[in-house]
Design a protein around this motif. Structure first.
Motif, short mmCIF file in Angstrom:
data_model
loop_
_atom_site.label_atom_id
_atom_site.label_comp_id
_atom_site.label_asym_id
_atom_site.label_seq_id
_atom_site.Cartn_x
_atom_site.Cartn_y
_atom_site.Cartn_z
N PRO A 1 1.00 -1.39 -0.17
CA PRO A 1 -0.04 -0.14 0.25
C PRO A 1 1.18 1.22 -0.08
CG PRO A 1 -0.06 -1.28 2.16
CD PRO A 1 0.66 -1.76 1.27
N ARG A 2 0.65 2.53 -0.38
CA ARG A 2 0.72 3.62 -0.35
C ARG A 2 0.75 3.69 1.14
NH1 ARG A 2 -3.05 7.55 -2.53
NH2 ARG A 2 -4.24 5.89 -1.38
N ALA A 3 2.03 4.98 1.62
CA ALA A 3 1.99 5.26 2.74
C ALA A 3 0.61 6.47 3.29
CB ALA A 3 3.35 6.55 3.03
N ARG A 4 -0.32 6.53 2.81
CA ARG A 4 -1.33 7.44 2.99
C ARG A 4 -2.60 6.39 3.44
NH1 ARG A 4 -3.33 10.56 6.13
NH2 ARG A 4 -2.09 11.73 5.38
N ASP A 5 -2.13 4.48 2.72
CA ASP A 5 -3.18 3.71 3.29
C ASP A 5 -3.04 3.53 5.02
OD1 ASP A 5 -4.21 3.83 0.60
OD2 ASP A 5 -2.88 2.87 0.21
N ILE A 6 -1.06 3.14 5.19
CA ILE A 6 -0.47 3.12 6.02
C ILE A 6 -0.70 3.69 7.14
CG2 ILE A 6 1.70 2.16 7.51
CD1 ILE A 6 0.43 0.00 5.00
N ALA A 7 -1.26 5.14 6.75
CA ALA A 7 -1.64 6.23 7.75
C ALA A 7 -2.87 6.56 8.09
CB ALA A 7 -1.73 7.71 7.42
N ASN A 8 -4.06 5.97 7.07
CA ASN A 8 -5.50 5.76 7.37
C ASN A 8 -5.32 4.24 8.56
OD1 ASN A 8 -5.55 7.94 6.33
ND2 ASN A 8 -6.15 7.21 4.15
N LEU B 1 -3.79 3.45 10.84
CA LEU B 1 -3.50 3.49 11.63
C LEU B 1 -4.00 4.45 12.88
CD1 LEU B 1 0.73 3.95 11.48
CD2 LEU B 1 -0.46 2.22 12.88
N ILE B 2 -4.40 5.11 11.93
CA ILE B 2 -5.53 6.17 12.25
C ILE B 2 -7.06 5.96 12.69
CG2 ILE B 2 -7.21 8.27 12.09
CD1 ILE B 2 -4.64 9.43 10.17
N LYS B 3 -7.46 5.09 11.72
CA LYS B 3 -8.64 4.04 12.01
C LYS B 3 -8.91 3.00 13.10
CE LYS B 3 -12.41 0.79 10.05
NZ LYS B 3 -12.24 0.13 9.05
N ALA B 4 -7.23 3.11 13.46
CA ALA B 4 -7.47 2.13 14.75
C ALA B 4 -7.42 2.74 15.76
CB ALA B 4 -5.86 1.24 14.42
N THR B 5 -6.38 3.56 15.57
CA THR B 5 -5.95 4.98 17.21
C THR B 5 -7.70 5.41 18.05
OG1 THR B 5 -5.04 6.53 15.97
CG2 THR B 5 -3.98 4.94 16.53
N SER B 6 -8.39 5.54 16.44
CA SER B 6 -9.78 6.31 16.93
C SER B 6 -10.41 5.55 17.36
CB SER B 6 -10.20 6.59 16.06
OG SER B 6 -10.64 5.55 14.62
N GLN B 7 -10.38 4.06 17.47
CA GLN B 7 -11.55 3.10 18.00
C GLN B 7 -10.97 2.55 19.25
OE1 GLN B 7 -11.49 -0.23 14.80
NE2 GLN B 7 -12.39 0.91 13.19
#
Length: 130
Positions: free
Chosen positions: A104-111, A113-119
């Protein structure tokens, strides 16, 4: 270098942050003897043998592991079931996908992690030891 190679490097950074180690794939840096000029000896993660490698040998072994698509070993002391640690491992695994076309792209990796941490709730925050 391509963006996909940089994503691979992101995966190694995630691994190093997670494990608090200096090098992925290397279990231990062993000093057989503390005399000045004595070469460092290394062991490889996940190997059951007690073989040690010098710097050139360990570089070749790591290259072989990477080319085989092997990921660095997650230390057994980590709570891999914890949502935060699990999210980092999943992001690392995605970033270190061997096939560049599937990485994946770096943005996909960031997304991810963002999704996981928001939960995560405050109760689920991992304890950090010093």
């Amino acid at each position: 270098f391509t963006q996909k190679i940089e994503v691979w490097h992101l995966g190694t950074i995630l691994h190093l942050l997670l494990t608090r180690k200096k090098y992925p794939y290397v279990s231990n840096i062993i000093h057989a003897n503390l005399k000045e000029g004595t070469p460092r000896l290394y062991t490889i993660e996940g190997r059951d043998d007690s073989k040690t490698y010098d710097k050139a040998e360990v570089a070749k072994e790591i290259q072989d592991l990477v080319l085989a698509g092997e990921l660095p070993v997650i230390p057994p002391h980590l709570d891999v079931g914890h949502p935060a640690i699990k999210a980092i491992i999943q992001a690392r695994d995605a970033a270190m996908t061997y096939d560049e076309e599937k990485r994946p792209r770096a943005r996909d990796i960031a997304n991810m992690l963002i999704k996981a941490t928001s939960q995560l709730t405050l109760k689920e925050q991992p304890k950090v030891s010093s």
